[in-house]
Design an enzyme around this catalytic site. Structure first.
Site, PDB file in Angstrom:
ATOM      1  N   THR A 301      -0.883 -17.568  -8.233  1.00  0.00           N
ATOM      2  CA  THR A 301      -1.258 -18.598  -8.125  1.00  0.00           C
ATOM      3  C   THR A 301      -2.565 -18.941  -7.884  1.00  0.00           C
ATOM      4  OG1 THR A 301      -0.656 -21.071  -7.435  1.00  0.00           O
ATOM      5  CG2 THR A 301      -0.324 -19.185  -6.071  1.00  0.00           C
ATOM      6  N   HIS A 353      10.699 -10.721   3.300  1.00  0.00           N
ATOM      7  CA  HIS A 353      10.837  -9.617   4.401  1.00  0.00           C
ATOM      8  C   HIS A 353      12.131  -8.980   4.440  1.00  0.00           C
ATOM      9  CE1 HIS A 353       9.271  -7.173   7.298  1.00  0.00           C
ATOM     10  NE2 HIS A 353       9.097  -7.980   8.430  1.00  0.00           N
TER      11      HIS A 353
END
Length: 382
Positions: A301, A353
Site C-alpha cells: 500500500t 507476530h
C-alpha cells in the site's frame, strides 16, 4: 410479452446485494443490454441490463432494497416501444439530453444519488457532455439557502463496502498479533534509473515507469528468501504459498480495494505497471470483479501518494504481512563520512507476530531496502 428482470448470480461468498440506483423509472423506454440499475455488494458494483427492447413496466424493488440472486426486481414489457413512443414523444424529446447524461454518470455519482434519494433524471448536469457530477447531486440535496443557520448533523447509512471494510479491520485487530517494523530507503539509484529510461520505457511499452514495479519486484525477491512472510495461518496449520500473488491497494471514492497481481514473479516491470494502471482505472469506475480482488499472499500500500510520511498499515487478512510505502522526501544522510541530500522514503511492514518472528520481519524489510538501494541486484537476484 412481459419479461422478468432478475438479480444475476452473485459472486461466491456473497449472499445478497443492495440496489444502489435505478437508472430508469416505471414507464420508461429501455433498450436491450442497457444498464437498468446498479447493485452494490460488499466488494464490487454490478450492473443489471435490460433483457429486451421495450418498456420498464414495473419496478418491484426500489433503491435501497436488499436482494438475492435470481430474485425478480422488475418487469419489462417487450415490444411495447412503438405504443409508448406515440404517447410520450413530446416528453421524451424534452428529456432526451438529460437521460443520456444520466446514463453516462459514473458509479460513484449514482451511489451518492442513491444515498440521498435523488432522481438523476431531474438533475441538470454541468460536466462534460452534460454529465451529472457529484457536485450537481449535492446541490440538489442541499440547495443554497440563506435562511438555514446553526449547527446541523446529517446521518447517512454506510455503504456496504464501507461497512465491510470496517468489519474486516476490526477483525484483524482482534484476531491477530499485529506489530510493525520500520526502515528507510535511499531511492537515489531507483530515481536515476527512472530518469534515464522512463521516456524510452513509456514509448516501448505504452506504460509509465513508476515506483510500484520496483517495490513489487523487490518484495517478491524478499519473499523468496523469507517464505514465512508469504505464508498464512489456517487453524493450527501454517500454509506456505508456492506462488506470489501481490495485492496492490487502490483508493477509490467507495473505499480501499486491493486487486491482486497473479503470479507477479512471472511478470515483467512493464506488465506490472500496465496491470496496476488497468486495475486503478477499473477500481475508480467500480468495474473490478471479485476474481480480481480475491486471494493474494502479500500486499503493498502506498500512502505516499497522499503525502503520508509514516504510518502503520493494517494487515489484509488472511495474509500475514503488508508493506507500507510513504512520501519521498529530500533529507540529509551520511555517505562515506559526508553529509549529502538524498531522496528518502520511510517504509513500514506490519506483520502477524503469531507466525512471523521479529528477526524475520526486520531482515525481510532490510532485504527490500538493500535491493532498492542497489536495484541491479533485482536483475541479478543476489
Amino acid at each position: 410479452m412481459t419479461i422478468e428482470v432478475k438479480v444475476p448470480m452473485l459472486p461466491e461468498s456473497i449472499a445478497d446485494a443492495t440496489i444502489s440506483t435505478w437508472h430508469k423509472k416505471a414507464g420508461d423506454r429501455v433498450t436491450r443490454d442497457e444498464n437498468l440499475m446498479d447493485l452494490e455488494t460488499d466488494k464490487v458494483m454490478l450492473e443489471v441490463p435490460a433483457p429486451a427492447d421495450g418498456i420498464l413496466k414495473e419496478i418491484l424493488k426500489p433503491a435501497g432494497s436488499v436482494v438475492q440472486a435470481n430474485q425478480v426486481v422488475a418487469v419489462v414489457e417487450a415490444g411495447a416501444v412503438a405504443k409508448a413512443e406515440s404517447a410520450t414523444v413530446a416528453k421524451e424529446t424534452t428529456k432526451s439530453t438529460t437521460t443520456q447524461a444520466t446514463s453516462a454518470t459514473s458509479p460513484s455519482v449514482r451511489r451518492v444519488a442513491a444515498e440521498h434519494d435523488v432522481d438523476l433524471s431531474q438533475v441538470k448536469g454541468t460536466g462534460k457532455g452534460g454529465r451529472v457530477t457529484k457536485e450537481n447531486v449535492m446541490t440538489a440535496v442541499e440547495p443554497t439557502s440563506t435562511a438555514t443557520a446553526g449547527r446541523m448533523d446529517k446521518r447517512v447509512p454506510m455503504t456496504r463496502i464501507r461497512a465491510r471494510i470496517a468489519e474486516r479491520l476490526l477483525e484483524v485487530r482482534q484476531n491477530t498479533a499485529m506489530l510493525t517494523t520500520f526502515n528507510e530507503i535511499n531511492l537515489q539509484q531507483v530515481m536515476d534509473l527512472r530518469s534515464r529510461y522512463k521516456d524510452k520505457f513509456e514509448k516501448m511499452y505504452n506504460s509509465r515507469l513508476g515506483f510500484m514495479s520496483f517495490f513489487v519486484k523487490a518484495s517478491i525477491e524478499a519473499l523468496k528468501r523469507f517464505p514465512i512472510v508469504n505464508a498464512s495461518i489456517d487453524g493450527n496449520d501454517i500454509v506456505y504459498h508456492g506462488y506470489f500473488d501481490i495485492g496492490v491497494a487502490v483508493s477509490t471514492e467507495r473505499g480501499l480495494v486491493v486487486p491482486v497481481l497473479r503470479d507477479a514473479d512471472q511478470m515483467s516491470m512493464a506488465e506490472i505497471e500496465a496491470k496496476i494502471a488497468e486495475y486503478a482505472g477499473k477500481a475508480r469506475a467500480g468495474k473490478l470483479t471479485m476474481e480480481e480482488m480475491q486471494g493474494g499472499t502479500f500486499t503493498i500500500t502506498n500512502g505516499g501518494v497522499f503525502g503520508s510520511l509514516l504510518s502503520t498499515p493494517i494487515l489484509n487478512s488472511p495474509q500475514s504481512a503488508i508493506l507500507g510505502m510513504h512520501k519521498i522526501d529530500q533529507r540529509p544522510v551520511v555517505e562515506n563520512g559526508q553529509v549529502v541530500v538524498r531522496p528518502m522514503m520511510y517504509v513500514a511492514m506490519s506483520y502477524d507476530h503469531r507466525i512471523i518472528d521479529g528477526k524475520d520481519s526486520v531482515t525481510f524489510l532490510v532485504a527490500i531496502k538493500e535491493l532498492l538501494e542497489d536495484p541491479a541486484r533485482l536483475l541479478l537476484e543476489v
